[in-house]
Write an enzyme that holds these catalytic residues in place. Sequence first.
Site, PDB file in Angstrom:
ATOM      1  N   LYS A 155       0.830  -1.198   0.000  1.00  0.00           N
ATOM      2  CA  LYS A 155       0.000   0.000   0.000  1.00  0.00           C
ATOM      3  C   LYS A 155       0.872   1.258   0.000  1.00  0.00           C
ATOM      4  O   LYS A 155       2.015   1.213   0.457  1.00  0.00           O
ATOM      5  CB  LYS A 155      -0.882   0.013   1.271  1.00  0.00           C
ATOM      6  CG  LYS A 155      -1.990  -1.015   1.294  1.00  0.00           C
ATOM      7  CD  LYS A 155      -2.794  -0.918   2.580  1.00  0.00           C
ATOM      8  CE  LYS A 155      -3.925  -1.942   2.615  1.00  0.00           C
ATOM      9  NZ  LYS A 155      -4.969  -1.698   1.596  1.00  0.00           N
ATOM     10  N   ASP A 181      -2.958  -7.654  -1.748  1.00  0.00           N
ATOM     11  CA  ASP A 181      -3.686  -6.755  -0.854  1.00  0.00           C
ATOM     12  C   ASP A 181      -5.158  -7.158  -0.727  1.00  0.00           C
ATOM     13  O   ASP A 181      -5.872  -6.625   0.120  1.00  0.00           O
ATOM     14  CB  ASP A 181      -3.551  -5.309  -1.366  1.00  0.00           C
ATOM     15  CG  ASP A 181      -3.863  -4.275  -0.299  1.00  0.00           C
ATOM     16  OD1 ASP A 181      -4.000  -4.670   0.882  1.00  0.00           O
ATOM     17  OD2 ASP A 181      -3.960  -3.088  -0.638  1.00  0.00           O
ATOM     18  N   ARG A 239     -10.392 -11.604   2.020  1.00  0.00           N
ATOM     19  CA  ARG A 239     -11.267 -12.648   1.481  1.00  0.00           C
ATOM     20  C   ARG A 239     -10.609 -14.015   1.547  1.00  0.00           C
ATOM     21  O   ARG A 239     -11.285 -15.035   1.635  1.00  0.00           O
ATOM     22  CB  ARG A 239     -11.700 -12.265   0.058  1.00  0.00           C
ATOM     23  CG  ARG A 239     -10.564 -12.147  -0.903  1.00  0.00           C
ATOM     24  CD  ARG A 239     -10.948 -11.365  -2.160  1.00  0.00           C
ATOM     25  NE  ARG A 239     -11.010  -9.920  -1.929  1.00  0.00           N
ATOM     26  CZ  ARG A 239     -11.359  -9.027  -2.855  1.00  0.00           C
ATOM     27  NH1 ARG A 239     -11.714  -9.424  -4.066  1.00  0.00           N
ATOM     28  NH2 ARG A 239     -11.382  -7.743  -2.573  1.00  0.00           N
TER      29      ARG A 239
HETATM   30  N1  BES Z   1      -8.179  -3.845   4.413  1.00  0.00           N
HETATM   31  C1  BES Z   1      -8.277  -3.459   3.045  1.00  0.00           C
HETATM   32  C2  BES Z   1      -9.548  -2.659   2.762  1.00  0.00           C
HETATM   33  C3  BES Z   1      -9.553  -1.238   3.250  1.00  0.00           C
HETATM   34  C4  BES Z   1      -8.810  -0.277   2.625  1.00  0.00           C
HETATM   35  C5  BES Z   1     -10.362  -0.882   4.309  1.00  0.00           C
HETATM   36  C6  BES Z   1      -8.850   1.031   3.073  1.00  0.00           C
HETATM   37  C7  BES Z   1     -10.422   0.413   4.732  1.00  0.00           C
HETATM   38  C8  BES Z   1      -9.656   1.372   4.134  1.00  0.00           C
HETATM   39  C9  BES Z   1      -8.298  -4.672   2.145  1.00  0.00           C
HETATM   40  O1  BES Z   1      -7.514  -5.737   2.565  1.00  0.00           O
HETATM   41  C10 BES Z   1      -7.777  -4.239   0.841  1.00  0.00           C
HETATM   42  O2  BES Z   1      -6.641  -3.866   0.763  1.00  0.00           O
HETATM   43  N2  BES Z   1      -8.614  -4.280  -0.182  1.00  0.00           N
HETATM   44  C11 BES Z   1      -8.247  -3.852  -1.485  1.00  0.00           C
HETATM   45  C12 BES Z   1      -8.841  -4.818  -2.482  1.00  0.00           C
HETATM   46  C13 BES Z   1      -8.333  -4.622  -3.880  1.00  0.00           C
HETATM   47  C14 BES Z   1      -6.879  -5.004  -3.955  1.00  0.00           C
HETATM   48  C15 BES Z   1      -9.160  -5.471  -4.810  1.00  0.00           C
HETATM   49  C16 BES Z   1      -8.810  -2.448  -1.697  1.00  0.00           C
HETATM   50  O3  BES Z   1      -9.922  -2.161  -1.279  1.00  0.00           O
HETATM   51  O4  BES Z   1      -8.089  -1.629  -2.287  1.00  0.00           O
HETATM   52 ZN    ZN Z   2      -7.164  -5.879   4.547  1.00  0.00          ZN
HETATM   53 MN    MN Z   3      -5.523  -5.549   1.920  1.00  0.00          MN
END
Ligand code: BES
Ligand code: ZN
Ligand code: MN
Length: 501
Positions: free
Chosen positions: A282, A352, A356
């Site tokens: 990230k 990331d 899931r």
């Molecule tokens: N934990 C994150 C989701 C998240 C991001 C929650 C920012 C709250 C604030 C999750 O694990 C994640 O990184 N999801 C990705 C999925 C994508 C790679 C398909 C996302 O939402 O960017």
């Molecule tokens: Zn996450």
């Molecule tokens: Mn993530």
Amino acid sequence: MELKSKSGDPVRQRTACLVVGVYERRRLSDAARAVDAASDGYLSRLLRRGDLQGQVGQTLLLPEVPGVRADRVLLVGFGRERELGERSYRKAVAEAARALDSAGAGEAMLYLAELPVRGRDLAWRVASAAETLETALYRFDAFKSDPQPPRRRRPLRHATLAVPRRADLRRAQPAVTLGQAAGRGANLARDLGNTPANVCTPAYLGEQAEALAGRLDAVEAEVLGPEAIAEQGMAALRAVADGAEAPPRLVVLRYRGADAAQPPLALVGKGITFDSGGISIKPAEGMDEMKYDMAGAAAVLGTVQAAAEAGLALNLVAVVPAAENMPDGRATRPGDIIGSRDGQRIEVLNTDAEGRLVLADALSYARDLQPAEVIDMATLTGAAIIGLGHHRHAVMGNAPGLLRDLLQAGDRAGDPGWELPLDEAYDEQLRSPFADVANIGGRPAGTITAGCFLQRFAHGLRWVHLDIAGTAWQSGERKGATGRPVPLLTHFLAGRAGWSP
Ligand code: BES
Ligand code: ZN
Ligand code: MN
């Protein structure tokens, strides 16, 4: 806080502080009118002079009001009487709690359950007030070196919620219990969420579950470590944990509130104690907030505590897959194909999208316990924030009755969700040329495709998924965990346990 309910004439109560409502345009609640009469029109004179306008959440503390036995009277504004809604009611009760706490009264009797909140009955007003009193004074100072800076001489420790008639107590007492349990459960979830990831590790979540089981008679904990996780065939959970020094856990909590023959309700909570993104790392900005990526797990623990403290007559099993998502030489790479406990093979296109993966194995584990219904909760997608902002959870599932009851419980609890569709057309975005399923479905409808991924692992279950990415914590000046969706779940479980709403 010690909370109870009672009936009785406000002017005759011996209490450190009597709390009564006033409205805009100099209108008085019933209790305020009684105080006004006993004090020869003192309150009316103050309002006429403009000392308090009665806007929502305004407060005015009056020492030694003539004609009443209480040491003080706190006036609290509730806005226009005809327009009194749920949000205003909660906000004003929260402000009353803060004013009481700084007044140093220590104890108070609140005549707020009598106020006419539009569309809500006495039990709702009592439960909401109890929950708000429990959560409004929350602070997280466990990591300050001086955890108790100039603390008030007497913080608010006891509160009595007055109800109009003795006969109301039969409905008010259980409402106090439920609201208080929801508030305390939310506060537990907030503590776990706010605890930084160098302390709140997967092992720590296991220890907290064991501590909960130690405190509560009807709760038992079982914590699986890396070897047991491997034996279980949880390849997806392992693939996420592989890049981290901290070993994963699968935390299982059981609450026995009903006959053992009754199938349990399963709660599954995402427990990523820190989400760096892994190799699909990230950006730096705001990454500290990924300590909250275990908010689903925190809500599950808070809800189990709430169910146990309220003594709900049902059985629960909570399953928390806990891991840290870190980049490393041993970490899963984009393009890797991994297995899962269910047997489906997953192409990890983005490391990331790890939530899931751990949930897939947890759902599979939950299935073997033959639950009547399964609810998972997870800070799963940033897209949930784009779609619904910070107010409503994104809700998806395959069981219409369960969906309806959860949404209704959320409305009632002031912890609302909103349903998103899980059409097959969205699911097709998850096709993989090499494995059974890909772990991402592209930019469009990211929250829904994450739900579709989970649905593939929820086959044969009556299942609902709550994406709490937008609702589990607040950023900015008031940064901190919210404790959501513990209130929603507590009210839902109360309904399932036969408490009439
Ligand atoms: N934990 C994150 C989701 C998240 C991001 C929650 C920012 C709250 C604030 C999750 O694990 C994640 O990184 N999801 C990705 C999925 C994508 C790679 C398909 C996302 O939402 O960017
Ligand atoms: Zn996450
Ligand atoms: Mn993530």
